[in-house]
Design an enzyme around this catalytic site. Structure first.
Site, short mmCIF file in Angstrom:
data_model
loop_
_atom_site.label_atom_id
_atom_site.label_comp_id
_atom_site.label_asym_id
_atom_site.label_seq_id
_atom_site.Cartn_x
_atom_site.Cartn_y
_atom_site.Cartn_z
N ASP A 104 0.71 -1.11 -0.08
CA ASP A 104 -0.02 0.05 -0.06
C ASP A 104 0.83 1.12 0.04
OD1 ASP A 104 -2.32 -1.67 -0.17
OD2 ASP A 104 -2.48 -1.34 2.25
N TYR A 105 0.01 2.40 -0.57
CA TYR A 105 0.79 3.80 -0.61
C TYR A 105 1.54 3.93 0.93
CZ TYR A 105 1.01 8.75 -1.23
OH TYR A 105 1.40 10.10 -1.43
#
Length: 240
Positions: A104-105
């Site tokens: 994820d970011y």
């Protein structure tokens, strides 16, 4: 004759799914014509061009990155955000590599990037059960029952997760947080975060510490290195 997205993946352009997105958005030409529909097959005499660059089989390369926060795990980003591939390009990597799996970011840690589409697809296939270890800082004080639930499986999007390994590292009663090590074999979307959500301990920070036999020894955040030949052989061995 092979499907266009498969040929692109094996040539190291992107994963099959990402290649399909490139095709659908008009980035790919076959024999001088832009194609946007799925199912097209090409042979060895067809000319495939992606973003103006002719497709050819590059020598396989393998990189290990310690992904920093606020970076997209993708080869392309339509919003112009910095990607993990940008990190490698900024340091002179010229081959078209793409990430194996996703982080994820806001998740940090170990990430493999390669143009070896065949190996990447095998490593991501559920049947090979490649172990991935995460360190999660979560809200609340984790107890033995919580750890047991993670081990035997919790319900995520209507499906029970497979057995995992979980260990409490430390707790902070003042801040009401816990640090947990979790090892899983699966790679569902947002899986680790959703597993902790299922036991009412939302993730605050998440870091992937190991991927199969690989770890981040010697790599600071944002740094990367080429895999050694014996490491590549080991990845191929565990995904046979």
């Amino acid at each position: 004759m092979e499907r266009l997205q498969k040929v692109m993946a094996e040539a190291g352009v992107a994963s099959r799914r990402a290649s399909e997105k490139l095709i659908a958005s008009g980035h790919v030409q076959v024999n001088g014509k832009t194609v946007t529909e799925m199912g097209i097959k090409v042979g060895e005499h067809d000319e495939v061009v992606v973003d103006g660059v002719p497709l050819h089989q590059e020598a396989h390369v393998y990189y290990l990155l310690n992904k920093p926060r606020s970076v997209i795990t993708s080869a392309h980003d339509d919003k112009g955000r910095r990607t993990v591939v940008d990190i490698l390009k900024e340091e002179g990597v010229e081959e078209r590599v793409y990430p194996v799996g996703r982080l994820d970011y806001d998740t940090t840690g170990i990430l493999l990037l390669t143009n070896d589409g065949e190996l990447a697809n095998r490593l991501m296939h559920p049947k090979f059960e490649v172990e991935k270890t995460y360190i999660a800082k979560v809200r609340g004080i984790i107890n033995n029952n919580d750890l047991k639930q993670l081990r035997i499986g919790v319900e995520v999007n209507g499906r029970l997760t497979k057995k995992a390994k979980s260990r409490l590292i430390e707790t902070d009663h003042k801040k009401q947080t816990s640090l947990v090590k979790l090892t899983i074999h699966e790679g569902r979307y947002h899986q680790v975060k959703l597993m902790f959500d299922a036991i009412q301990h939302p993730v605050i920070k998440l870091h992937r510490e190991t991927y199969g036999p690989l770890d981040l020894h010697g790599l600071q955040s944002g740094e990367f290195r080429e895999l050694k030949q014996d490491e590549v052989k080991l990845l191929k061995r565990i995904s046979k």
